[in-house]
Design an enzyme around this catalytic site. Structure first.
Site, mmCIF file in Angstrom:
data_model
loop_
_atom_site.group_PDB
_atom_site.id
_atom_site.type_symbol
_atom_site.label_atom_id
_atom_site.label_comp_id
_atom_site.label_asym_id
_atom_site.label_seq_id
_atom_site.Cartn_x
_atom_site.Cartn_y
_atom_site.Cartn_z
ATOM 1 C CG ASP A 1 66.096 -4.460 4.485
ATOM 2 O OD1 ASP A 1 65.317 -3.772 3.819
ATOM 3 O OD2 ASP A 1 65.702 -5.194 5.420
ATOM 4 C CE LYS B 1 65.391 -6.531 1.372
ATOM 5 N NZ LYS B 1 64.814 -5.182 1.180
HETATM 6 P P1 NDP Z 1 67.839 -0.552 10.614
HETATM 7 O O1 NDP Z 1 68.615 -1.771 10.858
HETATM 8 O O2 NDP Z 1 68.565 0.733 10.401
HETATM 9 O O3 NDP Z 1 66.790 -0.321 11.766
HETATM 10 C C1 NDP Z 1 65.819 -1.284 12.070
HETATM 11 C C2 NDP Z 1 64.991 -0.786 13.226
HETATM 12 O O4 NDP Z 1 63.868 -1.646 13.393
HETATM 13 C C3 NDP Z 1 65.730 -0.822 14.531
HETATM 14 O O5 NDP Z 1 65.223 0.188 15.353
HETATM 15 C C4 NDP Z 1 65.399 -2.206 15.062
HETATM 16 O O6 NDP Z 1 65.528 -2.333 16.462
HETATM 17 C C5 NDP Z 1 63.963 -2.343 14.646
HETATM 18 N N1 NDP Z 1 63.657 -3.765 14.456
HETATM 19 C C6 NDP Z 1 64.297 -4.640 13.655
HETATM 20 N N2 NDP Z 1 63.785 -5.874 13.755
HETATM 21 C C7 NDP Z 1 62.801 -5.761 14.647
HETATM 22 C C8 NDP Z 1 61.892 -6.698 15.174
HETATM 23 N N3 NDP Z 1 61.896 -7.994 14.805
HETATM 24 N N4 NDP Z 1 60.983 -6.233 16.065
HETATM 25 C C9 NDP Z 1 60.961 -4.910 16.408
HETATM 26 N N5 NDP Z 1 61.820 -3.991 15.947
HETATM 27 C C10 NDP Z 1 62.710 -4.409 15.081
HETATM 28 O O7 NDP Z 1 66.931 -0.888 9.349
HETATM 29 P P2 NDP Z 1 66.151 0.106 8.379
HETATM 30 O O8 NDP Z 1 65.736 1.345 9.085
HETATM 31 O O9 NDP Z 1 66.940 0.228 7.136
HETATM 32 O O10 NDP Z 1 64.870 -0.772 7.999
HETATM 33 C C11 NDP Z 1 63.617 -0.639 8.670
HETATM 34 C C12 NDP Z 1 62.503 -1.160 7.771
HETATM 35 O O11 NDP Z 1 62.479 -0.390 6.560
HETATM 36 C C13 NDP Z 1 62.634 -2.621 7.318
HETATM 37 O O12 NDP Z 1 61.338 -3.169 7.198
HETATM 38 C C14 NDP Z 1 63.262 -2.491 5.928
HETATM 39 O O13 NDP Z 1 62.988 -3.634 5.136
HETATM 40 C C15 NDP Z 1 62.542 -1.268 5.430
HETATM 41 N N6 NDP Z 1 63.159 -0.554 4.320
HETATM 42 C C16 NDP Z 1 64.443 -0.098 4.387
HETATM 43 C C17 NDP Z 1 64.997 0.596 3.331
HETATM 44 C C18 NDP Z 1 66.362 1.162 3.394
HETATM 45 O O14 NDP Z 1 66.736 1.863 2.446
HETATM 46 N N7 NDP Z 1 67.142 0.960 4.429
HETATM 47 C C19 NDP Z 1 64.242 0.814 2.090
HETATM 48 C C20 NDP Z 1 62.872 0.368 2.150
HETATM 49 C C21 NDP Z 1 62.376 -0.293 3.212
HETATM 50 P P3 NDP Z 1 66.831 -3.009 17.115
HETATM 51 O O15 NDP Z 1 67.843 -1.904 17.171
HETATM 52 O O16 NDP Z 1 66.404 -3.502 18.429
HETATM 53 O O17 NDP Z 1 67.239 -4.135 16.175
HETATM 54 O O1 2IT Z 2 63.468 -2.623 0.811
HETATM 55 C C1 2IT Z 2 64.139 -1.851 0.100
HETATM 56 O O2 2IT Z 2 63.642 -1.251 -0.857
HETATM 57 C C2 2IT Z 2 65.548 -1.657 0.437
HETATM 58 N N1 2IT Z 2 66.006 -2.200 1.430
HETATM 59 C C3 2IT Z 2 66.427 -0.814 -0.439
HETATM 60 C C4 2IT Z 2 66.857 -1.571 -1.650
HETATM 61 C C5 2IT Z 2 67.880 -0.878 -2.513
HETATM 62 O O3 2IT Z 2 68.352 -1.554 -3.441
HETATM 63 O O4 2IT Z 2 68.206 0.288 -2.300
#
Ligand code: NDP
Ligand code: 2IT
Length: 453
Positions: free
Chosen positions: A166, A126
């Site tokens: 992420d 990461k």
């Molecule tokens: P984005 O940046 O697209 O969206 C994040 C969302 O979460 C936004 O709505 C954001 O609000 C909110 N958020 C972020 N930080 C906080 C906080 N401290 N408190 C409250 N809300 C918060 O990210 P993703 O959708 O990609 O990621 C969301 C989650 O999914 C994370 O935990 C990530 O690690 C996990 N994840 C993502 C993957 C991926 O492929 N993208 C894969 C697996 C897991 P705001 O707009 O206000 O920042």
């Molecule tokens: O938390 C996760 O699994 C991710 N943010 C995606 C990682 C990836 O390599 O696609």
């Protein structure tokens, strides 16, 4: 807590003081691996878990960049290369002001088990930065990404380490990062995933985490002869994972009543339909606005600001059947978990990484609900990243249908691995043990084969 876990945690704490998220992630896994160590003492004497806890490599670097007014800013960049026993390092990059070593180490640690569960050959990593993309122009984000890649490029490569997105890193950022890598190295390779479709990206990668989390929930419901049809669902976040979670829940006949961002959440008693979801996607991805604007357009919905310092989050205090936490770590504490159970929630599929505190996890497990930890439920994202790597190696893109079918197959197989390992190790229905043990065994066996490294 068993004596083994207590001793291990005392050591890990002494070595990594102040890394509270990392310690939390390790403790949750250690409880499961204690059961494996009892049955298979060879892993204990080889100190496999103790080795997995220590990153293979931590890279920390300076990221200087200039804003549109010419002022210079200095951020900190990281890449944690946690484990490469079963494949090249693989895992996302997070750009968020809260990013620090503890958060990235917890994410890299979780990634090792998650990637193993996908059955694809990917190690765990990461990275990211404390850079805040909010309020920055596209040019500022580009200059930051270029500066970040100026250092990162020497540590990654298609057979070494393959980063992805992420929080705060989506298609725009991956584009700038890829462009700079290509310029520096004079190579067009699959060094990042989540790329644009015309330059090596995979269909379904943007959808994969959200879709996967809903497929996993459906699999859990199948064990009770149920489906998502007609179920009321709470979703948090409004970014990549949340958006495609909502899309798939709607497609499978469920009703989503909440979405959030870091300022607050909306509750829509009529349900978020396709048209409303399109509005949210436009709002968050194009205009980069706040979720509060939802209630200006849809007057029946209610917006409630949320203060993270409060002792519970009202989003989790509504009547519902299912919950898909899809924002960030520790967004569900013990009190939230209690509220959810009281309101009838009996399916929790974690789209986010470690969204539930240890106290919350304990409550879900004690209640015997269908609770899927992030490393199982959100593995669809990295799984399709793995499929993007395969397509890049073959230099052949697959169709949407082919990638989606593979994603569904992988989520089914992760579910099966969880159920079988939970049964085999004497805790039927416990997806936490099932995921931790299933993810551990493959990595552990590879480490045993490869000698003391
Ligand atoms: P984005 O940046 O697209 O969206 C994040 C969302 O979460 C936004 O709505 C954001 O609000 C909110 N958020 C972020 N930080 C906080 C906080 N401290 N408190 C409250 N809300 C918060 O990210 P993703 O959708 O990609 O990621 C969301 C989650 O999914 C994370 O935990 C990530 O690690 C996990 N994840 C993502 C993957 C991926 O492929 N993208 C894969 C697996 C897991 P705001 O707009 O206000 O920042
Ligand atoms: O938390 C996760 O699994 C991710 N943010 C995606 C990682 C990836 O390599 O696609």
């Amino acid at each position: 807590m068993s004596e083994f876990v207590a001793n291990l945690m005392a050591e890990v704490k002494a070595k990594n003081p102040n890394e509270k998220e990392f310690l939390q992630a390790v403790e949750e896994v250690a409880e499961s691996i204690a059961i494996v160590y009892e049955r298979y003492p060879e892993y204990r004497s080889a100190k496999i878990l103790e080795r997995i806890i220590e990153p293979e490599r931590v890279i920390m670097f300076r990221v200087p960049w200039q804003d549109d007014q010419g002022e210079i800013h200095i951020n900190r960049g990281f890449r944690i290369q946690m484990n490469s026993a079963i494949g090249p390092y693989k895992g996302g990059l997070r750009f968020h002001p809260s990013v620090n070593l503890s958060i990235l180490k917890f994410l890299a640690f979780e990634q090792v088990f998650k990637n193993s569960l996908t059955s694809l050959p990917m190690g765990g990593a990461k990275g990211g930065s404390d850079f805040d993309p909010k309020g920055k122009s596209d040019n500022e984000v580009m200059r930051f990404c270029q500066s970040f890649m100026n250092e990162l490029n020497r540590h990654i490569g298609p057979n070494t380490d393959v980063p992805a997105g992420d929080i705060g890193v989506g298609g725009r950022e991956i584009g700038f990062l890829f462009g700079q890598y290509k310029k520096l190295r004079n190579e067009f390779t699959g060094v990042l995933t989540g790329k644009g479709l015309s330059w090596g990206g995979s269909l379904i990668r943007p959808e994969a985490t959200g879709y996967g989390s809903v497929y996993f929930a459906s699999e859990m419901l199948t064990t009770r002869n149920q489906t998502l049809q007609g179920k009321t669902c709470l979703v948090s976040g409004s970014g990549n994972v949340a958006q495609y979670t909502v899309e798939k829940i709607i497609a499978l006949g469920g009703k989503v009543v909440t979405l959030s961002d870091s300022s607050g959440y909306i509750y829509d008693d009529q349900g978020i339909n396709r048209e409303k979801l399109d509005f949210v996607i436009q709002l968050k991805n194009i205009r980069r606005g706040r979720i509060q604007e939802y209630v200006e357009k849809y007057k029946n919905a209610v917006y409630t600001p949320v203060n993270p310092a409060d002792d519970f989050n009202p989003l989790w205090n509504h009547k519902a059947d299912c919950a898909f936490p899809s924002a960030t770590q520790n967004e569900i504490n013990g009190k939230d978990a209690k509220n959810m159970l009281r309101n009838g929630v009996y399916v929790v599929s974690e789209g986010a990484n470690m969204p539930t505190s240890l106290e919350g996890v304990k409550q879900f497990l004690d209640a015997g609900i269908l609770y899927a930890p992030g490393k199982a439920a959100n593995a669809g994202g990295v799984a399709v990243s793995g499929l993007e790597m395969s397509q890049n190696s073959m230099r052949l893109p697959w169709t949407r249908e082919e990638v989606d079918a593979r994603l569904q197959m992988i989520m089914k197989s992760i579910h099966k691995t969880c159920v079988e390992n939970a049964d085999k190790f004497g805790t039927p229905g416990n997806y936490v043990n099932g995921a931790n043990i299933g993810g551990f065994l493959k990595v552990a066996n590879a480490m045993m084969d490869q000698g003391l490294l």
